[in-house]
Design a protein around this motif. Structure first.
Motif, PDB file in Angstrom:
ATOM      1  N   LYS A  12      17.744 -15.189  91.949  1.00 57.49           N
ATOM      2  CA  LYS A  12      16.956 -14.999  90.699  1.00 57.49           C
ATOM      3  C   LYS A  12      17.732 -14.609  89.355  1.00 57.49           C
ATOM      4  CE  LYS A  12      12.811 -12.865  89.455  1.00 57.49           C
ATOM      5  NZ  LYS A  12      10.938 -11.863  90.349  1.00 57.49           N
ATOM      6  N   ARG A  13      17.930 -13.515  90.119  1.00 59.05           N
ATOM      7  CA  ARG A  13      18.930 -13.543  88.343  1.00 59.05           C
ATOM      8  C   ARG A  13      20.413 -14.203  88.367  1.00 59.05           C
ATOM      9  NH1 ARG A  13      24.273 -10.621  88.463  1.00 59.05           N
ATOM     10  NH2 ARG A  13      24.757 -10.975  90.754  1.00 59.05           N
ATOM     11  N   ARG A  14      20.966 -14.550  89.195  1.00 60.43           N
ATOM     12  CA  ARG A  14      21.366 -15.560  88.458  1.00 60.43           C
ATOM     13  C   ARG A  14      20.648 -16.942  87.904  1.00 60.43           C
ATOM     14  NH1 ARG A  14      23.930 -15.867  93.911  1.00 60.43           N
ATOM     15  NH2 ARG A  14      25.014 -14.172  93.971  1.00 60.43           N
ATOM     16  N   ARG A  15      19.310 -17.835  88.125  1.00 53.90           N
ATOM     17  CA  ARG A  15      19.007 -18.397  87.986  1.00 53.90           C
ATOM     18  C   ARG A  15      18.369 -18.029  86.364  1.00 53.90           C
ATOM     19  NH1 ARG A  15      14.047 -19.005  90.977  1.00 53.90           N
ATOM     20  NH2 ARG A  15      15.177 -19.292  92.514  1.00 53.90           N
ATOM     21  N   GLN A  16      18.198 -16.440  85.987  1.00 59.42           N
ATOM     22  CA  GLN A  16      17.970 -16.160  85.380  1.00 59.42           C
ATOM     23  C   GLN A  16      18.955 -15.941  83.996  1.00 59.42           C
ATOM     24  OE1 GLN A  16      14.474 -15.067  84.153  1.00 59.42           O
ATOM     25  NE2 GLN A  16      15.331 -14.769  81.947  1.00 59.42           N
ATOM     26  N   ASN A  20      18.664 -18.053  80.419  1.00 57.20           N
ATOM     27  CA  ASN A  20      19.043 -17.261  78.944  1.00 57.20           C
ATOM     28  C   ASN A  20      19.966 -18.116  78.455  1.00 57.20           C
ATOM     29  OD1 ASN A  20      16.665 -15.895  79.338  1.00 57.20           O
ATOM     30  ND2 ASN A  20      18.820 -14.321  80.132  1.00 57.20           N
ATOM     31  N   THR A  21      21.763 -19.277  78.753  1.00 49.02           N
ATOM     32  CA  THR A  21      22.047 -19.128  78.406  1.00 49.02           C
ATOM     33  C   THR A  21      22.768 -21.017  78.063  1.00 49.02           C
ATOM     34  OG1 THR A  21      23.897 -19.372  79.882  1.00 49.02           O
ATOM     35  CG2 THR A  21      23.987 -17.575  78.746  1.00 49.02           C
ATOM     36  N   LYS A  22      20.883 -21.140  78.344  1.00 52.00           N
ATOM     37  CA  LYS A  22      20.869 -22.995  78.288  1.00 52.00           C
ATOM     38  C   LYS A  22      21.603 -23.336  77.004  1.00 52.00           C
ATOM     39  CE  LYS A  22      17.192 -25.604  79.483  1.00 52.00           C
ATOM     40  NZ  LYS A  22      15.657 -25.913  79.347  1.00 52.00           N
ATOM     41  N   GLY A  23      21.723 -23.135  75.373  1.00 49.90           N
ATOM     42  CA  GLY A  23      22.462 -24.334  74.479  1.00 49.90           C
ATOM     43  C   GLY A  23      23.455 -23.386  74.251  1.00 49.90           C
ATOM     44  N   ARG A  25      27.712 -24.133  74.979  1.00 54.34           N
ATOM     45  CA  ARG A  25      28.112 -25.313  75.527  1.00 54.34           C
ATOM     46  C   ARG A  25      29.138 -25.089  76.856  1.00 54.34           C
ATOM     47  NH1 ARG A  25      31.148 -26.802  69.567  1.00 54.34           N
ATOM     48  NH2 ARG A  25      31.876 -28.393  70.648  1.00 54.34           N
ATOM     49  N   SER A  26      29.871 -26.067  77.381  1.00 56.02           N
ATOM     50  CA  SER A  26      30.386 -26.625  78.325  1.00 56.02           C
ATOM     51  C   SER A  26      29.598 -25.335  79.742  1.00 56.02           C
ATOM     52  CB  SER A  26      32.341 -26.536  78.047  1.00 56.02           C
ATOM     53  OG  SER A  26      31.793 -24.472  77.983  1.00 56.02           O
ATOM     54  N   ALA A  27      31.113 -25.147  80.352  1.00 55.47           N
ATOM     55  CA  ALA A  27      30.456 -24.040  81.270  1.00 55.47           C
ATOM     56  C   ALA A  27      30.001 -22.732  81.702  1.00 55.47           C
ATOM     57  CB  ALA A  27      32.112 -23.493  82.015  1.00 55.47           C
ATOM     58  N   ASN A  28      29.806 -22.111  80.248  1.00 55.80           N
ATOM     59  CA  ASN A  28      28.624 -21.413  79.632  1.00 55.80           C
ATOM     60  C   ASN A  28      27.883 -21.412  79.476  1.00 55.80           C
ATOM     61  OD1 ASN A  28      31.139 -19.744  78.921  1.00 55.80           O
ATOM     62  ND2 ASN A  28      31.014 -19.883  76.009  1.00 55.80           N
ATOM     63  N   SER A  29      27.563 -22.965  79.835  1.00 54.26           N
ATOM     64  CA  SER A  29      26.164 -22.716  80.317  1.00 54.26           C
ATOM     65  C   SER A  29      25.797 -23.130  81.926  1.00 54.26           C
ATOM     66  CB  SER A  29      25.232 -23.964  79.386  1.00 54.26           C
ATOM     67  OG  SER A  29      25.862 -25.223  79.537  1.00 54.26           O
ATOM     68  N   LYS A  30      26.957 -23.544  82.386  1.00 52.35           N
ATOM     69  CA  LYS A  30      26.722 -23.796  83.814  1.00 52.35           C
ATOM     70  C   LYS A  30      27.270 -23.254  84.970  1.00 52.35           C
ATOM     71  CE  LYS A  30      26.038 -28.223  82.252  1.00 52.35           C
ATOM     72  NZ  LYS A  30      25.104 -28.281  81.021  1.00 52.35           N
ATOM     73  N   LEU A  31      28.207 -22.554  85.062  1.00 50.25           N
ATOM     74  CA  LEU A  31      29.434 -21.630  86.001  1.00 50.25           C
ATOM     75  C   LEU A  31      28.315 -20.113  85.904  1.00 50.25           C
ATOM     76  CD1 LEU A  31      32.648 -22.899  86.087  1.00 50.25           C
ATOM     77  CD2 LEU A  31      30.477 -23.758  87.159  1.00 50.25           C
TER      78      LEU A  31
END
Length: 117
Positions: A12-16, A20-23, A25-31
Motif C-alpha cells: 500500500k505504501r509503495r503503491r501510494q 504520487n510520482t505518476k507524472g 519522467r523515466s524511472a522516477n515514476s516506475k521504480l
C-alpha cells in the motif's frame, strides 16, 4: 516473538508513492526507490513554494500599486507613507485590486491621502 507479516502494508505504501510520482519522467515514476526520492524532493519543493507564492503575490501587488500611483505623479513609497500617516487601514492586496478594477475609487483614496499631508 511472533512473526510479523506486512506485505499488504508495504504494498500500500509503495503503491501510494508510485501514484504520487505518476507524472515524473523515466524511472522516477516506475521504480520505487527512485520514485521515493523524487517524491521526497517534490514535497520539499511544494513546501518551499507555498511560501514563495505569498512572496510573489505581495511583489505583484506592490508593482500594481506603484504603476497606479505613478499615473497621478506620486511614487509608491510616498503613497504608502502617506497612507500610514493618514491612518488608512487598507492592505496592499486591496489597494492593488482597487487600482485594477475601480480606478476612480483608487484615485479618491489617493486624493484623500494627499490632502491629509
Amino acid at each position: 516473538m511472533a512473526r510479523v507479516k506486512r506485505g499488504s502494508v508495504a504494498r500500500k505504501r509503495r503503491r501510494q508513492v508510485l501514484k504520487n510520482t505518476k507524472g515524473a519522467r523515466s524511472a522516477n515514476s516506475k521504480l520505487f526507490r527512485s520514485a521515493q526520492q523524487h517524491n521526497m524532493k517534490a514535497l520539499r519543493y511544494a513546501y518551499v513554494d507555498r511560501r514563495n507564492k505569498k512572496r510573489e503575490a505581495r511583489r505583484q501587488w506592490i508593482v500594481r500599486c506603484n504603476s497606479a500611483t505613478r499615473l497621478y505623479g506620486i511614487g509608491y513609497s510616498q503613497f504608502i507613507n502617506q497612507l500610514a500617516k493618514s491612518q488608512v487601514r487598507l492592505n496592499r492586496k486591496v489597494l492593488a485590486q482597487l487600482a485594477l478594477s475601480n480606478p476612480e475609487d483608487f484615485k479618491n483614496i489617493l486624493q484623500l491621502v494627499i490632502e491629509n499631508d
